[in-house]
Design an enzyme around this catalytic site. Structure first.
Site, PDB file in Angstrom:
ATOM      1  N   GLU A 106     -24.784 -14.119   8.376  1.00  0.00           N
ATOM      2  CA  GLU A 106     -24.299 -15.379   8.955  1.00  0.00           C
ATOM      3  C   GLU A 106     -22.906 -15.766   8.476  1.00  0.00           C
ATOM      4  O   GLU A 106     -22.122 -16.315   9.246  1.00  0.00           O
ATOM      5  CB  GLU A 106     -25.288 -16.517   8.666  1.00  0.00           C
ATOM      6  CG  GLU A 106     -26.611 -16.329   9.385  1.00  0.00           C
ATOM      7  CD  GLU A 106     -27.564 -17.477   9.155  1.00  0.00           C
ATOM      8  OE1 GLU A 106     -27.240 -18.617   9.534  1.00  0.00           O
ATOM      9  OE2 GLU A 106     -28.641 -17.250   8.577  1.00  0.00           O
TER      10      GLU A 106
ATOM     11  N   HIS B 286     -41.584   5.047   0.755  1.00  0.00           N
ATOM     12  CA  HIS B 286     -42.613   5.674   1.590  1.00  0.00           C
ATOM     13  C   HIS B 286     -42.171   5.785   3.043  1.00  0.00           C
ATOM     14  O   HIS B 286     -42.958   6.145   3.901  1.00  0.00           O
ATOM     15  CB  HIS B 286     -43.916   4.882   1.466  1.00  0.00           C
ATOM     16  CG  HIS B 286     -44.396   4.843   0.045  1.00  0.00           C
ATOM     17  ND1 HIS B 286     -45.174   5.824  -0.511  1.00  0.00           N
ATOM     18  CD2 HIS B 286     -44.120   3.969  -0.954  1.00  0.00           C
ATOM     19  CE1 HIS B 286     -45.394   5.552  -1.785  1.00  0.00           C
ATOM     20  NE2 HIS B 286     -44.758   4.422  -2.079  1.00  0.00           N
TER      21      HIS B 286
ATOM     22  N   LYS C  88     -29.879 -20.936  20.784  1.00  0.00           N
ATOM     23  CA  LYS C  88     -30.698 -22.158  20.766  1.00  0.00           C
ATOM     24  C   LYS C  88     -30.464 -22.984  22.030  1.00  0.00           C
ATOM     25  O   LYS C  88     -31.391 -23.533  22.611  1.00  0.00           O
ATOM     26  CB  LYS C  88     -30.386 -22.982  19.507  1.00  0.00           C
ATOM     27  CG  LYS C  88     -30.972 -22.359  18.244  1.00  0.00           C
ATOM     28  CD  LYS C  88     -30.790 -23.247  17.025  1.00  0.00           C
ATOM     29  CE  LYS C  88     -31.468 -22.616  15.808  1.00  0.00           C
ATOM     30  NZ  LYS C  88     -31.491 -23.454  14.637  1.00  0.00           N
TER      31      LYS C  88
HETATM   32  O1  PA5 Z   1     -28.793 -20.553   8.868  1.00  0.00           O
HETATM   33  C1  PA5 Z   1     -28.997 -20.975  10.004  1.00  0.00           C
HETATM   34  O2  PA5 Z   1     -28.204 -21.721  10.600  1.00  0.00           O
HETATM   35  C2  PA5 Z   1     -30.264 -20.577  10.705  1.00  0.00           C
HETATM   36  O3  PA5 Z   1     -30.889 -19.514  10.061  1.00  0.00           O
HETATM   37  C3  PA5 Z   1     -31.200 -21.803  10.759  1.00  0.00           C
HETATM   38  O4  PA5 Z   1     -31.596 -22.148   9.459  1.00  0.00           O
HETATM   39  C4  PA5 Z   1     -32.421 -21.521  11.625  1.00  0.00           C
HETATM   40  O5  PA5 Z   1     -31.980 -21.253  12.939  1.00  0.00           O
HETATM   41  C5  PA5 Z   1     -33.409 -22.656  11.651  1.00  0.00           C
HETATM   42  O6  PA5 Z   1     -32.784 -23.861  11.954  1.00  0.00           O
HETATM   43  P1  PA5 Z   1     -33.144 -25.140  11.068  1.00  0.00           P
HETATM   44  O7  PA5 Z   1     -32.702 -24.729   9.697  1.00  0.00           O
HETATM   45  O8  PA5 Z   1     -32.337 -26.257  11.587  1.00  0.00           O
HETATM   46  O9  PA5 Z   1     -34.606 -25.322  11.196  1.00  0.00           O
END
Ligand code: PA5
Length: 329
Positions: free
Chosen positions: A212, A228, A323
């Site tokens: 990310e 394994h 999303k």
């Molecule tokens: O790091 C991120 O932005 C994502 O992995 C979010 O955490 C994930 O999409 C879930 O969203 P939220 O944290 O708002 O529940």
């Protein structure tokens, strides 16, 4: 919007915030299922790894089929936005199954639901990216699990002190230097992070932070399972492709001797022709501090990788686009 560097610098204070949190009255429970995705789900993985009682991490829609047969289970739903589809669906399934629900949220529908239904709610401070709220979210989940008597010592205090030392006052601590060295070796490569036990959760955090923040592929090889299967899975790749892989091992002095002796041959077989970039050893004594000490090096390495690649570590355009496509607010 704060920079990701500034967000990471708040981590020690996030752990301290969680340590001081006053826990709402909790339902009687003898087990917990922590439901959350991505940056909001990793607290469940940490809790499932370090709890002394039965704590499970669930990442997906609904609940596992066995959830309602657990004795006195509570579902802890965690979402920073409060609007994540899978987490809300787990809450819905918990309601249908008549399970107790506790929420950890930074707002959104999950907070609204918890307030309307009178479920215990921990509201975490907003304004960060979910993954940068690791200390708030993981800390809140651990305090709840502690409140349910499924964990004795959270280790939050030690995690705060150690993370503070590693990051340094101006992001110039010893962790930064180690992270920069590792990032230099990983630049332009696909990262494979090897780990076991508590280090395997930290490896997952590394993977997601590199994905990310640095917008780069990264994968976890969990020992001993990788011995394994995965060690066979690279051999047909051409040597040019294998040279694009960098392997980092996350180690823990508390790892069993039989695990420890696997690292050298595993990483060598995994990476023949590829680069073994280095090892990071956990510090601290509590399981959480050891996870946090490994995780923060990955956070810092991911920021250095982002900077060197010229990408914005804060932006998550693909996640947001997906999303929106699915109709999440
Ligand atoms: O790091 C991120 O932005 C994502 O992995 C979010 O955490 C994930 O999409 C879930 O969203 P939220 O944290 O708002 O529940």
């Amino acid at each position: 919007m704060m920079t990701m560097e500034a967000m990471i610098q708040t981590l020690p204070d996030q752990y301290r915030w969680a340590d001081r949190l006053s826990i709402p009255d909790l339902p009687p429970a003898r087990s917990a299922i922590v439901c959350g995705m991505g940056g909001s789900g990793i607290g469940g993985q940490v809790a499932a790894t370090i709890a002394e009682g039965p704590v499970f991490s669930h990442k997906g829609y609904g609940l596992p089929a066995w959830a309602s047969s657990l004795p006195d289970a509570v579902v802890i739903a965690t979402s920073y936005s409060g609007n994540t589809e899978e987490t809300l669906s787990a809450v819905e399934a918990a309601r249908e199954a008549g399970l107790h629900i506790v929420a950890v949220a930074g707002g959104g529908q999950l907070s609204e639901l918890a307030l309307a239904q009178n479920w215990p709610l921990v509201e975490v401070p907003g304004g960060l990216q979910p993954r940068a709220a690791f200390g708030y979210l993981t800390g809140a989940v651990l305090r709840l699990v502690q409140g349910l008597e499924l964990l004795d010592d959270t280790g939050l205090d030690e995690a705060a002190t150690l993370t503070d030392e590693l990051i340094g006052a101006d992001l110039d601590g010893p962790g930064r230097h180690l992270a920069d060295d590792l990032a230099e070796g990983l630049a332009g490569k696909i990262t494979v992070i090897a780990g076991s036990g508590i280090a395997s959760v930290a490896a997952y955090r590394w993977k997601t932070q590199i994905n990310e923040n640095a917008k780069t592929p990264a994968f976890v090889a969990t020992l001993p399972e990788a011995d394994h299967n995965e060690i066979e899975g690279w051999s047909t790749l051409g040597s040019a492709l294998r040279r694009t892989v960098g392997v980092v091992s996350l180690r823990d002095e508390a790892e069993p001797e039989r695990i420890g002796r696997r690292f050298e041959p595993t990483t060598r077989l995994l990476s023949e022709g590829a680069t073994i970039v280095g090892e990071v050893w956990a510090q601290g004594s509590s399981p959480l501090a050891r996870i946090a000490s490994l995780a923060v090096i990955g956070d810092l390495a991911s920021l250095r990788l982002a900077r060197d690649a010229g990408v914005d570590p804060v932006a998550v355009d693909a996640i947001q686009e997906l999303k929106r496509t699915l109709g999440e607010p």
